[in-house]
Design a protein around this motif. Structure first.
Motif, PDB file in Angstrom:
ATOM      1  N   GLY A 198     -10.018  -8.719 -18.389  1.00  0.00           N
ATOM      2  CA  GLY A 198      -9.077  -9.761 -18.009  1.00  0.00           C
ATOM      3  C   GLY A 198      -9.786 -11.042 -17.624  1.00  0.00           C
ATOM      4  N   TYR A 199      -9.107 -11.863 -16.848  1.00  0.00           N
ATOM      5  CA  TYR A 199      -9.656 -13.165 -16.456  1.00  0.00           C
ATOM      6  C   TYR A 199      -8.941 -13.642 -15.194  1.00  0.00           C
ATOM      7  CZ  TYR A 199      -5.419 -14.654 -18.874  1.00  0.00           C
ATOM      8  OH  TYR A 199      -4.121 -14.786 -19.281  1.00  0.00           O
ATOM      9  N   ALA A 200      -9.542 -14.640 -14.553  1.00  0.00           N
ATOM     10  CA  ALA A 200      -8.960 -15.235 -13.347  1.00  0.00           C
ATOM     11  C   ALA A 200      -8.126 -16.450 -13.733  1.00  0.00           C
ATOM     12  CB  ALA A 200     -10.049 -15.629 -12.361  1.00  0.00           C
ATOM     13  N   VAL A 201      -6.900 -16.493 -13.271  1.00  0.00           N
ATOM     14  CA  VAL A 201      -6.011 -17.619 -13.560  1.00  0.00           C
ATOM     15  C   VAL A 201      -6.248 -18.754 -12.576  1.00  0.00           C
ATOM     16  CG1 VAL A 201      -3.600 -18.344 -13.769  1.00  0.00           C
ATOM     17  CG2 VAL A 201      -4.293 -16.060 -14.534  1.00  0.00           C
ATOM     18  N   SER A 202      -6.370 -18.440 -11.300  1.00  0.00           N
ATOM     19  CA  SER A 202      -6.589 -19.459 -10.265  1.00  0.00           C
ATOM     20  C   SER A 202      -7.397 -18.827  -9.133  1.00  0.00           C
ATOM     21  CB  SER A 202      -5.263 -20.009  -9.742  1.00  0.00           C
ATOM     22  OG  SER A 202      -4.507 -18.981  -9.118  1.00  0.00           O
ATOM     23  N   LEU A 203      -8.120 -19.692  -8.426  1.00  0.00           N
ATOM     24  CA  LEU A 203      -8.948 -19.241  -7.298  1.00  0.00           C
ATOM     25  C   LEU A 203      -8.979 -20.352  -6.259  1.00  0.00           C
ATOM     26  CD1 LEU A 203     -10.968 -17.338  -5.897  1.00  0.00           C
ATOM     27  CD2 LEU A 203     -12.778 -18.393  -7.265  1.00  0.00           C
ATOM     28  N   ARG A 204      -8.667 -19.990  -5.004  1.00  0.00           N
ATOM     29  CA  ARG A 204      -8.697 -20.959  -3.909  1.00  0.00           C
ATOM     30  C   ARG A 204      -9.367 -20.300  -2.710  1.00  0.00           C
ATOM     31  NH1 ARG A 204      -3.096 -23.040  -1.656  1.00  0.00           N
ATOM     32  NH2 ARG A 204      -3.097 -20.908  -0.863  1.00  0.00           N
ATOM     33  N   VAL A 205     -10.462 -20.904  -2.273  1.00  0.00           N
ATOM     34  CA  VAL A 205     -11.232 -20.382  -1.140  1.00  0.00           C
ATOM     35  C   VAL A 205     -11.213 -21.428  -0.034  1.00  0.00           C
ATOM     36  CG1 VAL A 205     -13.466 -19.548  -0.352  1.00  0.00           C
ATOM     37  CG2 VAL A 205     -12.692 -19.031  -2.677  1.00  0.00           C
ATOM     38  N   GLY A 206     -10.801 -21.017   1.159  1.00  0.00           N
ATOM     39  CA  GLY A 206     -10.762 -21.935   2.285  1.00  0.00           C
ATOM     40  C   GLY A 206     -12.122 -22.115   2.928  1.00  0.00           C
ATOM     41  N   THR A 207     -12.133 -22.879   3.982  1.00  0.00           N
ATOM     42  CA  THR A 207     -13.388 -23.106   4.700  1.00  0.00           C
ATOM     43  C   THR A 207     -13.809 -21.836   5.435  1.00  0.00           C
ATOM     44  OG1 THR A 207     -12.209 -23.907   6.661  1.00  0.00           O
ATOM     45  CG2 THR A 207     -12.830 -25.539   4.988  1.00  0.00           C
ATOM     46  N   GLN A 208     -15.033 -21.873   5.938  1.00  0.00           N
ATOM     47  CA  GLN A 208     -15.536 -20.710   6.663  1.00  0.00           C
ATOM     48  C   GLN A 208     -14.741 -20.469   7.940  1.00  0.00           C
ATOM     49  OE1 GLN A 208     -19.687 -20.950   7.520  1.00  0.00           O
ATOM     50  NE2 GLN A 208     -19.843 -18.847   8.311  1.00  0.00           N
ATOM     51  N   GLU A 209     -14.259 -21.545   8.549  1.00  0.00           N
ATOM     52  CA  GLU A 209     -13.479 -21.396   9.773  1.00  0.00           C
ATOM     53  C   GLU A 209     -12.104 -20.814   9.482  1.00  0.00           C
ATOM     54  OE1 GLU A 209     -13.327 -25.206  11.519  1.00  0.00           O
ATOM     55  OE2 GLU A 209     -15.428 -25.233  12.145  1.00  0.00           O
ATOM     56  N   SER A 210     -11.529 -21.180   8.346  1.00  0.00           N
ATOM     57  CA  SER A 210     -10.197 -20.654   8.033  1.00  0.00           C
ATOM     58  C   SER A 210     -10.244 -19.161   7.722  1.00  0.00           C
ATOM     59  CB  SER A 210      -9.598 -21.404   6.846  1.00  0.00           C
ATOM     60  OG  SER A 210     -10.366 -21.187   5.675  1.00  0.00           O
ATOM     61  N   GLY A 211     -11.321 -18.714   7.063  1.00  0.00           N
ATOM     62  CA  GLY A 211     -11.465 -17.299   6.775  1.00  0.00           C
ATOM     63  C   GLY A 211     -10.405 -16.759   5.845  1.00  0.00           C
ATOM     64  N   ARG A 212     -10.037 -17.549   4.829  1.00  0.00           N
ATOM     65  CA  ARG A 212      -8.997 -17.126   3.899  1.00  0.00           C
ATOM     66  C   ARG A 212      -9.395 -17.466   2.471  1.00  0.00           C
ATOM     67  NH1 ARG A 212      -4.012 -15.679   5.955  1.00  0.00           N
ATOM     68  NH2 ARG A 212      -3.761 -15.976   8.199  1.00  0.00           N
ATOM     69  N   ALA A 213      -8.835 -16.692   1.533  1.00  0.00           N
ATOM     70  CA  ALA A 213      -9.024 -16.939   0.102  1.00  0.00           C
ATOM     71  C   ALA A 213      -7.836 -16.340  -0.641  1.00  0.00           C
ATOM     72  CB  ALA A 213     -10.335 -16.340  -0.403  1.00  0.00           C
ATOM     73  N   GLN A 214      -7.533 -16.930  -1.786  1.00  0.00           N
ATOM     74  CA  GLN A 214      -6.421 -16.443  -2.597  1.00  0.00           C
ATOM     75  C   GLN A 214      -6.743 -16.664  -4.067  1.00  0.00           C
ATOM     76  OE1 GLN A 214      -2.630 -18.161  -1.626  1.00  0.00           O
ATOM     77  NE2 GLN A 214      -1.480 -16.811  -2.987  1.00  0.00           N
ATOM     78  N   LEU A 215      -6.413 -15.703  -4.897  1.00  0.00           N
ATOM     79  CA  LEU A 215      -6.651 -15.837  -6.330  1.00  0.00           C
ATOM     80  C   LEU A 215      -5.611 -15.037  -7.099  1.00  0.00           C
ATOM     81  CD1 LEU A 215      -9.532 -13.572  -7.616  1.00  0.00           C
ATOM     82  CD2 LEU A 215      -8.597 -13.339  -5.316  1.00  0.00           C
ATOM     83  N   THR A 216      -5.448 -15.417  -8.364  1.00  0.00           N
ATOM     84  CA  THR A 216      -4.544 -14.730  -9.282  1.00  0.00           C
ATOM     85  C   THR A 216      -5.343 -14.326 -10.506  1.00  0.00           C
ATOM     86  OG1 THR A 216      -2.647 -16.025  -8.529  1.00  0.00           O
ATOM     87  CG2 THR A 216      -2.438 -14.919 -10.649  1.00  0.00           C
ATOM     88  N   ILE A 217      -5.247 -13.062 -10.870  1.00  0.00           N
ATOM     89  CA  ILE A 217      -5.984 -12.558 -12.025  1.00  0.00           C
ATOM     90  C   ILE A 217      -5.008 -11.857 -12.970  1.00  0.00           C
ATOM     91  CG2 ILE A 217      -8.126 -12.258 -10.718  1.00  0.00           C
ATOM     92  CD1 ILE A 217      -7.527  -9.257 -10.620  1.00  0.00           C
ATOM     93  N   ARG A 218      -5.435 -11.717 -14.214  1.00  0.00           N
ATOM     94  CA  ARG A 218      -4.685 -10.966 -15.220  1.00  0.00           C
ATOM     95  C   ARG A 218      -5.605  -9.927 -15.855  1.00  0.00           C
ATOM     96  NH1 ARG A 218       0.285 -12.541 -16.876  1.00  0.00           N
ATOM     97  NH2 ARG A 218       1.059 -14.556 -16.126  1.00  0.00           N
TER      98      ARG A 218
END
Length: 329
Positions: free
Chosen positions: A115-135
């Motif tokens: 498959g492949y990654a459609v989108s990827l969003r990584v926050g700052t180190q302080e936020s401690g969050r990330a989100q991605l969409t894959i197929r």
């Protein structure tokens, strides 16, 4: 003799004549448009070459739907039912020690299963969050799901949806086949066309059919892609976030976010005021133009109205007699 102003005045009789003339013109136009419509309908109804592609389209659609439901010759169960077309989607919320590294690992999982990654969003180190969409391929859905669960220390939430789009898939495929058959029918008619008028008419029909084919092909490709590739939306959160009374409390980060939003609001305000100031000359010109148009329009309307309403004529006074009787003491 009547004056020129009285001659051009709209008397009730003249108004009635003018309204009757306008009504007659409207009736004639309505009759002409209705006759043209019925004539075009009659030509379309009697044109058997134009009806042939439509009949073929209806037969193709009916055959495809019967094949999907397993009906042949009006007898249920006489054919083979089409494979079910399922669109699979999943949403995962995971707790990870390092959300950025876990997001990269999730992208590697997608590539591992083809498959492949459609989108990827990584926050700052302080936020401690990330989100991605894959197929990933739908056939590898369960394997990819199990591999993604291993990326986090804990699964906060998981939602899986499976939408059956078999009817839409078969209908779109049948419509595409019928359009292609209709195109082939018009091509055969074009080869037998003997006049320039027939060639132009069939060419116009071909352009319309090809446009429908392109649009339907795009819809069919998108639907086929959704069926073939399952979608995962993964939300990653750091496990080291500070908590107070069970709440995620990060005062420094929230202050930074509020400060950034305040600066963005100030910047938007400045840009808006600058745009208004730059447009002030144009706004003033438009205001002057509208006021002048209203002023002269009102003057012309008053002058026109004064011409329609006749002014009262002064009554001539009778001359007094020069002979007067004896004065009364």
């Amino acid at each position: 003799m009547a004056s020129a102003r009285e001659m051009i005045a709209f008397t009730p009789r003249r108004q009635g004549i003018a309204m009757g003339f306008l009504a007659a013109l409207l009736g004639i136009g309505l009759m002409v448009s209705t006759s043209a419509y019925h004539w075009r309908w009659f030509q379309a109804a009697t044109d058997t070459t134009a009806l042939a592609p439509v009949a073929m389209e209806n037969q193709s659609l009916a055959a495809a739907r019967n094949e999907m439901s397993g009906t042949v010759g009006g007898v249920p169960g006489g054919g083979v039912a089409a494979d079910r077309k399922i669109v699979k989607t999943a949403q995962l919320s995971l707790i990870a020690a390092d959300p950025a590294k876990a997001a990269e690992a999730a992208r590697a999982v997608a590539e591992q299963f083809g498959g492949y990654a459609v989108s990827l969003r990584v926050g700052t180190q302080e936020s401690g969050r990330a989100q991605l969409t894959i197929r990933v391929p739908a056939t590898q859905f369960e394997e990819a799901r199990a591999a993604l669960h291993k990326l986090g220390s804990r699964t906060e939430d998981e939602q899986i949806q499976a939408e059956d789009v078999t009817h839409l898939y078969v209908d779109t495929e049948a419509t595409l086949k019928s359009y292609r058959a209709e195109q082939e029918q018009y091509l055969q008619i074009l080869r037998r066309a003997g006049s320039v008028k027939d060639v132009l008419a069939v060419t116009e029909k071909l352009a319309d059919v090809r446009e429908r084919i392109e649009r339907t092909e795009a819809e069919f490709r998108s639907l086929s892609q959704q069926v073939a590739m399952a979608s995962f939306t993964i939300s990653l959160r750091s496990a080291t976030e500070a908590q107070t009374f069970g709440l995620h409390w990060r005062p420094l980060y929230q202050i930074k976010v509020a400060f950034r939003e305040g600066m963005e609001s100030l910047a938007e305000y400045g840009v808006t005021m600058l745009a208004v100031l730059m447009r002030l000359p144009a706004i003033a010109l438009w205001a002057v133009t509208i006021l002048l148009a209203l002023k002269y329009g009102w003057a012309l309307l008053r002058r026109y109205w004064a011409g329609l309403v006749p002014r009262p004529q002064p009554v001539a006074q009778e001359p007094q007699s020069s002979m007067s009787g004896p004065a009364i003491p």
